[in-house]
Design an enzyme around this catalytic site. Structure first.
Site, PDB file in Angstrom:
ATOM      1  CG  ASP A  47      -2.023  -1.046   1.128  1.00 55.33           C
ATOM      2  OD1 ASP A  47      -2.303  -1.507  -0.003  1.00 55.33           O
ATOM      3  OD2 ASP A  47      -2.599  -1.402   2.170  1.00 55.33           O
ATOM      4  CG  ASN A  54      -4.256   5.777   3.251  1.00 52.48           C
ATOM      5  OD1 ASN A  54      -5.188   5.424   2.547  1.00 52.48           O
ATOM      6  ND2 ASN A  54      -3.441   4.911   3.831  1.00 52.48           N
ATOM      7  CG  ASP A  55      -3.638   8.916   7.162  1.00 57.46           C
ATOM      8  OD1 ASP A  55      -2.493   9.301   6.877  1.00 57.46           O
ATOM      9  OD2 ASP A  55      -3.875   7.765   7.568  1.00 57.46           O
ATOM     10  NE  ARG A  85       3.490  18.729  26.870  1.00 53.91           N
ATOM     11  CZ  ARG A  85       3.679  20.001  27.217  1.00 53.91           C
ATOM     12  NH1 ARG A  85       4.900  20.526  27.170  1.00 53.91           N
ATOM     13  NH2 ARG A  85       2.667  20.738  27.620  1.00 53.91           N
ATOM     14  CB  THR A  89      -9.412   0.421   5.737  1.00 52.12           C
ATOM     15  OG1 THR A  89      -8.856   0.948   4.529  1.00 52.12           O
ATOM     16  CG2 THR A  89     -10.912   0.247   5.561  1.00 52.12           C
ATOM     17  N   GLY A  90      -6.981   2.489   7.420  1.00 48.43           N
ATOM     18  CA  GLY A  90      -5.568   2.552   7.747  1.00 48.43           C
ATOM     19  C   GLY A  90      -5.345   2.930   9.207  1.00 48.43           C
ATOM     20  CB  SER A 110      -4.700   1.447  14.027  1.00 49.47           C
ATOM     21  OG  SER A 110      -4.377   0.590  12.954  1.00 49.47           O
ATOM     22  CD  GLN A 164       4.433   6.813   1.293  1.00 45.68           C
ATOM     23  OE1 GLN A 164       4.359   7.572   0.338  1.00 45.68           O
ATOM     24  NE2 GLN A 164       4.250   5.509   1.154  1.00 45.68           N
TER      25      GLN A 164
END
Length: 289
Positions: A63, A138-139, A149, A179-180, A184, A238
């Site tokens: 991916d 994706n994000d 902190r 879904t990435g 989670s 990335q």
């Protein structure tokens, strides 16, 4: 057909795969262009950059490789055939064993080009000057980096303050990105065709602040009110930049989607079941129907 090729150099079998593509290119009427990292391995073909005119792209990896290829496409209407040589390959079009069939279908035009919503984000400094701009399939994630902190974020949607998040970070994702990392962190699964923006806090220090699904046409503004002096903004895991107090992150839907090749039978829910174990328990995937 001019085809760009992007690959993960860490895959030990990559040179043989590149040779296979080069050998089959004449019969497929392909002219191949390789990204800089692969060009020395291929030893022939053209060099691929963001400005290289291509009709399609093949990514060889997982991916992450497909996400890198999407950045090279840079908003152009170019179908991306992702061949999975990695572990998960949720976004990819086919497995390594299916590559020959996938490439032949690409050459024949026997595929569905599935548009995926993309986010456009920019960092605005304290003088209201734009200093960075990215596209994310994706994000976009604002996070605390290596500091142990919490960070306090102020979030606005179309200029309206919707609340403050005390958390390790904030994920702003597309339906594809749901879904990435967002998944989670406890975010919802969103079908790729349901255009929306998902806000998912990372380890929020409250039970009241939950993930939020927004319409795709809103503008999200994020400011860091308190926390480490220097934060990080990461795009698709990335690329990115540092982020300091007084700066603003603005995220909105990009006008141009990314087009991912889908082959017959490769539905979203099929991938959910086979790749992420949707509807089954670990070790019982074979019982799911």
């Amino acid at each position: 057909m001019r085809v760009g090729v992007v690959g993960h150099r860490g895959y030990v079998g990559l040179p043989a795969v590149l040779n296979t593509l080069l050998d089959s290119a004449p019969a497929l009427n392909f002219t191949l262009a390789f990204e800089e990292e692969l060009w020395d391995m291929a030893e022939e073909g053209e060099r691929l950059t963001q400005d290289t005119p291509i009709d399609a792209m093949i990514t060889l990896g997982g991916d992450g490789t497909l996400l890198r290829g999407a950045r090279l496409v840079n908003g152009r209407k170019i179908p991306i055939l992702g061949v999975n040589f990695g572990r998960l390959g949720f976004l990819t079009s086919c497995s390594a064993d299916e590559m020959e069939d996938g490439v032949q279908r690409l050459a024949r035009g026997d595929f569905v080009s599935e548009p995926r919503m993309v986010l456009e984000s920019c960092a605005i400094d304290g003088d209201r000057s734009e200093r960075c701009r990215w596209r994310a399939l994706n994000d976009v994630v604002m996070h605390k980096g290596g500091f142990a902190r919490l960070v306090k974020f102020s979030v606005l949607v179309d200029g309206e303050h919707i609340g403050s998040y005390s958390a390790d970070g904030l994920i702003i994702s597309t339906p594809t990105g749901s879904t990435g990392y967002s998944l989670s962190a406890g975010g919802p699964i969103v079908m790729p065709t349901f255009e929306s923006i998902v806000l998912t806090p990372v380890s929020p220090h409250t039970l009241a602040m939950r993930p939020l699904v927004l319409p795709a046409d809103v503008e999200v503004t994020v400011r860091a009110d308190d926390g480490p002096e220097e934060l990080l903004v990461t795009v698709d895991g990335q690329v990115g930049t540092t982020f300091t107090g007084g700066e603003t992150l603005i995220v909105r839907r990009a006008p141009e989607p990314v087009h991912i090749v889908r082959l017959p039978g490769a539905t979203f829910f099929t991938r959910l079941r086979h790749k992420l174990g949707w509807g089954g328990l670990s070790g019982r995937d074979g019982e799911a129907t």
